[in-house]
Design an enzyme around this catalytic site. Structure first.
Site, mmCIF file in Angstrom:
data_model
loop_
_atom_site.group_PDB
_atom_site.id
_atom_site.type_symbol
_atom_site.label_atom_id
_atom_site.label_comp_id
_atom_site.label_asym_id
_atom_site.label_seq_id
_atom_site.Cartn_x
_atom_site.Cartn_y
_atom_site.Cartn_z
ATOM 1 N N GLU A 293 -8.588 -12.288 5.079
ATOM 2 C CA GLU A 293 -7.610 -11.810 6.053
ATOM 3 C C GLU A 293 -8.203 -11.906 7.454
ATOM 4 O O GLU A 293 -7.597 -12.446 8.364
ATOM 5 C CB GLU A 293 -7.217 -10.366 5.758
ATOM 6 N N ASP B 113 0.113 4.294 0.822
ATOM 7 C CA ASP B 113 -0.046 5.101 2.032
ATOM 8 C C ASP B 113 0.428 4.368 3.280
ATOM 9 O O ASP B 113 0.399 4.928 4.380
ATOM 10 C CB ASP B 113 -1.499 5.552 2.206
ATOM 11 N N HIS C 158 0.834 -1.201 0.000
ATOM 12 C CA HIS C 158 0.000 0.000 0.000
ATOM 13 C C HIS C 158 0.868 1.250 0.000
ATOM 14 O O HIS C 158 1.740 1.400 0.858
ATOM 15 C CB HIS C 158 -0.912 0.005 1.225
ATOM 16 N N HIS D 8 -9.193 -7.830 -1.544
ATOM 17 C CA HIS D 8 -8.818 -8.143 -0.164
ATOM 18 C C HIS D 8 -9.857 -9.131 0.382
ATOM 19 O O HIS D 8 -11.038 -8.784 0.517
ATOM 20 C CB HIS D 8 -8.834 -6.880 0.700
ATOM 21 N N ASP E 261 2.558 -5.552 2.526
ATOM 22 C CA ASP E 261 1.329 -4.881 2.940
ATOM 23 C C ASP E 261 1.608 -3.415 3.256
ATOM 24 O O ASP E 261 1.459 -2.565 2.393
ATOM 25 C CB ASP E 261 0.680 -5.603 4.122
#
Length: 383
Positions: free
Chosen positions: A214, A27, A25, A211, A303
């Site tokens: 998880e 951010d 990611h 996604h 991640d």
């Protein structure tokens, strides 16, 4: 810990090994110093203004077990990514940092809808991030490092802009954007709420990952595959809930697990992140060991590098320490990831045959030479 195989790589070899990253990611991977700089320029307050202390704060907040503190970490990173200049800088540094870590191909995801507070349009966000990635690739090349970065545009599960973001990803296809993603809390926000986006992408023969698996488990995986038609599973670690390991060591796969393995559905596993979210309690206990042994299409990913204090090299090093993986295993993970990338087949094949495999072959030859020299040297008579 598994006993060490003689071909187990050390840290230097892991760092230099050509790595492929599919789940990262934007951010979640900022340099702490960059967060401080951008916050100062925009007048935003931070919990810490010293980069080292801020990095520690991010890690501790992500490890706290508090969802509120974990989400707060992203409010600080996303908050400073609201101008074109900030997005270009963050994306360029992302590409440089990954290249320095030995990543040769990466797909980095971000949600354009989260970067509009400063007045940017969705299109301006995408173009700024792409400019940054290309800058980072050039700077890496000038430093003697090769990397290619593609973008995945993410829609948020709890919002109502998935179709709009899917259409955006399709418009910028072949212009730096390689696919689409959907992210956010799984529980209460099933991907089936956004079927119009997935149907659009399938009609356009475009790629997308979801996604799933998880936190929410098998129903999330089933919906992502059977209702939505995902090409890959973002995380997907909970597929182990459909695998029975018996007392005698034999293994029985359920119908969904068998389907995922038989269809070679790529799993974007993120070990350090999974420990933070409770999907595993240790690296040695992480499902990656079982899934690799059963030959699922396993890939290893970061991640959120800032929140997890990690990198691809650190992820590999943790797995080497936990399972005694060799350079052959690391190559297997890297080839799996490259096979599963969202770029054309011939380009994936070229990366595998011209970059990944030769890189690992060179490391293996180097290891063999060192072992031969060491053995030969020890056999020499003393003067």
């Amino acid at each position: 810990m598994t006993s060490q195989h003689p071909n187990t790589p050390g840290w230097d070899q892991i760092r230099r090994a050509p790595k492929v990253l599919l789940h990262d990611h934007l951010d979640g991977g900022l340099r702490p110093g960059t967060v401080v700089d951008l916050a100062r320029a925009s007048g935003r307050s931070l919990p810490e203004t010293d980069p080292d202390k801020l990095a520690l704060w991010f890690r501790e907040a992500a490890d706290s077990g508090s969802l509120e503190r974990y989400l707060e970490t992203f409010s600080h990173t996303v908050g400073v990514m609201q101008t074109r200049e900030a997005l270009v800088r963050v994306a360029a540094e992302c590409a440089e940092d990954l290249a320095e870590d030995g990543v040769v191909y990466a797909e980095v995801r971000y949600a354009p809808e989260q970067h509009l507070e400063g007045g940017l349009t969705l299109e301006e966000v995408v173009e700024a991030v792409d400019e940054g990635f290309r800058q980072g690739e050039r700077r890496a090349a000038e430093a003697g490092r090769r990397i290619r970065v593609g973008a995945l545009l993410t829609a948020m599960r709890h919002a109502a802009r998935a179709l709009e973001i899917a259409e955006l990803a399709n418009r910028y296809r072949d212009m730096g954007v390689v696919g689409f993603d959907i992210a956010g809390a799984e529980a209460g926000h099933p991907p089936t709420r956004h079927l119009d986006a997935f149907e659009f992408l399938k009609r356009e023969n475009n790629h997308f990952t979801i996604h799933a698996g998880e936190a929410f488990g098998l129903p999330s995986i089933w919906q992502a595959l059977q209702w939505c038609g995902a090409d890959r599973l973002g995380h997907g670690v909970r597929i182990v809930d459909d695998i029975e390991v018996r007392e005698d060591g034999s293994v029985k796969l359920g119908r969904l697990a068998s389907y995922v393995r038989d269809k070679r559905v790529p799993l974007e596993l993120c070990p350090s992140s999974n420990l933070q979210t409770g999907a595993a309690d240790s690296y040695a206990g992480h499902p990656v060991g079982l899934l690799r042994r059963l030959h699922f299409r396993v890939t290893v990913n970061t991640d959120n590098r800032l929140m997890s204090g990690t990198s691809m090299s650190r992820e590999f090093a943790h797995l080497v320490a936990a399972f005694g993986y060799t350079l052959d295993d690391l190559q297997w993970f890297s080839v799996n990831a490259m096979k599963s990338a969202f770029i054309p087949f011939d380009e994936r094949l070229a990366m595998i045959n011209d970059v990944v495999k030769p890189g690992y072959a060179a490391l293996k030859s180097e290891w063999l030479f060192q072992q031969t020299a060491s053995t030969s040297g020890s056999a020499q008579p003393e003067d």
